[in-house]
Design a protein around this motif. Sequence first.
Motif, PDB file in Angstrom:
ATOM      1  N   TYR A   1       9.473   3.551  -0.262  1.00 29.01           N
ATOM      2  CA  TYR A   1      10.227   2.548   0.464  1.00 29.01           C
ATOM      3  C   TYR A   1       9.456   2.187   1.726  1.00 29.01           C
ATOM      4  O   TYR A   1       8.858   3.051   2.374  1.00 29.01           O
ATOM      5  CB  TYR A   1      11.613   3.088   0.826  1.00 29.01           C
TER       6      TYR A   1
ATOM      7  N   PHE B   1       9.445   0.029   5.470  1.00 27.79           N
ATOM      8  CA  PHE B   1      10.347  -0.400   6.532  1.00 27.79           C
ATOM      9  C   PHE B   1       9.556  -1.086   7.641  1.00 27.79           C
ATOM     10  O   PHE B   1       8.379  -0.802   7.868  1.00 27.79           O
ATOM     11  CB  PHE B   1      11.059   0.815   7.160  1.00 27.79           C
TER      12      PHE B   1
ATOM     13  N   SER C   1       8.581   5.761   3.425  1.00 24.69           N
ATOM     14  CA  SER C   1       9.173   7.010   2.957  1.00 24.69           C
ATOM     15  C   SER C   1       8.934   7.113   1.460  1.00 24.69           C
ATOM     16  O   SER C   1       8.889   6.102   0.761  1.00 24.69           O
ATOM     17  CB  SER C   1      10.672   7.084   3.263  1.00 24.69           C
ATOM     18  N   GLN C   2       8.724   8.342   1.005  1.00 24.17           N
ATOM     19  CA  GLN C   2       8.474   8.588  -0.403  1.00 24.17           C
ATOM     20  C   GLN C   2       9.670   9.303  -1.008  1.00 24.17           C
ATOM     21  O   GLN C   2      10.326  10.094  -0.339  1.00 24.17           O
ATOM     22  CB  GLN C   2       7.226   9.459  -0.577  1.00 24.17           C
ATOM     23  N   GLU C   3       9.907   9.043  -2.266  1.00 23.86           N
ATOM     24  CA  GLU C   3      11.035   9.676  -2.927  1.00 23.86           C
ATOM     25  C   GLU C   3      10.908  11.185  -2.895  1.00 23.86           C
ATOM     26  O   GLU C   3      11.894  11.914  -2.757  1.00 23.86           O
ATOM     27  CB  GLU C   3      11.147   9.173  -4.364  1.00 23.86           C
TER      28      GLU C   3
ATOM     29  N   GLY D   1      11.979  12.657   0.607  1.00 24.62           N
ATOM     30  CA  GLY D   1      13.285  12.331   1.148  1.00 24.62           C
ATOM     31  C   GLY D   1      13.217  11.203   2.146  1.00 24.62           C
ATOM     32  O   GLY D   1      12.388  10.307   2.028  1.00 24.62           O
ATOM     33  N   SER D   2      14.083  11.268   3.140  1.00 23.47           N
ATOM     34  CA  SER D   2      14.209  10.129   4.048  1.00 23.47           C
ATOM     35  C   SER D   2      13.253  10.190   5.230  1.00 23.47           C
ATOM     36  O   SER D   2      13.285   9.318   6.085  1.00 23.47           O
ATOM     37  CB  SER D   2      15.649  10.032   4.549  1.00 23.47           C
ATOM     38  N   ARG D   3      12.372  11.202   5.302  1.00 20.72           N
ATOM     39  CA  ARG D   3      11.454  11.257   6.437  1.00 20.72           C
ATOM     40  C   ARG D   3      10.507  10.069   6.382  1.00 20.72           C
ATOM     41  O   ARG D   3      10.084   9.631   5.331  1.00 20.72           O
ATOM     42  CB  ARG D   3      10.661  12.554   6.424  1.00 20.72           C
ATOM     43  N   LEU D   4      10.158   9.577   7.561  1.00 21.36           N
ATOM     44  CA  LEU D   4       9.331   8.382   7.678  1.00 21.36           C
ATOM     45  C   LEU D   4       7.938   8.712   8.199  1.00 21.36           C
ATOM     46  O   LEU D   4       7.786   9.541   9.097  1.00 21.36           O
ATOM     47  CB  LEU D   4       9.988   7.385   8.628  1.00 21.36           C
TER      48      LEU D   4
END
Lengths: 114, 115
Positions: free
Chosen positions: B33, B35, B95-97, B100-103
């Motif tokens: 993802y 951003f 972020s990678q699946e 997790g949600s860490r950027l």
Amino acid sequence: ETGVTQSPTHLIKTRGQQVTLRCSSQSGHNTVSWYQQALGQGPQFIFQYYREEENGRGNFPPRFSGLQFPNYSSELNVNALELDDSALYLCASSPGLAGAVGQYFGPGTRLTVL
Amino acid sequence: AQKVTQAQTEISVVEKEDVTLDCVYETRDTTYYLFWYKQPPSGELVFLIRRNSFDEQNEISGRYSWNFQKSTSSFNFTITASQVVDSAVYFCALSQETSGSRLTFGEGTQLTVNP
């Protein structure tokens, strides 16, 4: 809906001291991440907490530690402060661990180490 | 390992000019993802947009538009008819699946819009 809040806003410490920064997550969010942003750089991931357990850590020494409480608020503790720890510390919350959910950031705590 | 590169350190434009901020990313995950965040002088990171790796449809939102191209691993951001209030540091993040949600953030681009 209350967003992510952090305290204090600013903090000045001297080398060797210890500091605790606090973060309240956005309502409904069970995941909190901490980032360090040095002047002129992008934020760097420190660690993440999910349901009171650490869930991943970046390249930071053990003197950086944290906690997450049952209400999902969180603390970042830094021991034996060094000059290079001077930075903006950002807390972010999210409604889970999935990469898709994105993170919502607080205003940050600016730490100065003299 | 993942990496985000924002080659433009600083950009200065005159009000009403269009400006494009570049972002190139590296990841081994197939699901990821992207951003864009805006950081005004106050310091708080403001979320602008999220795109996922399997949706290359470009998007326009008011004066903002985004161009996502997997073939070149780029996720560029354009402000049309810039305004003084657009002055800020803009960060691209990934972020990678599997993480997790860490950027992972780029180094940021300081945009200055002059009147």
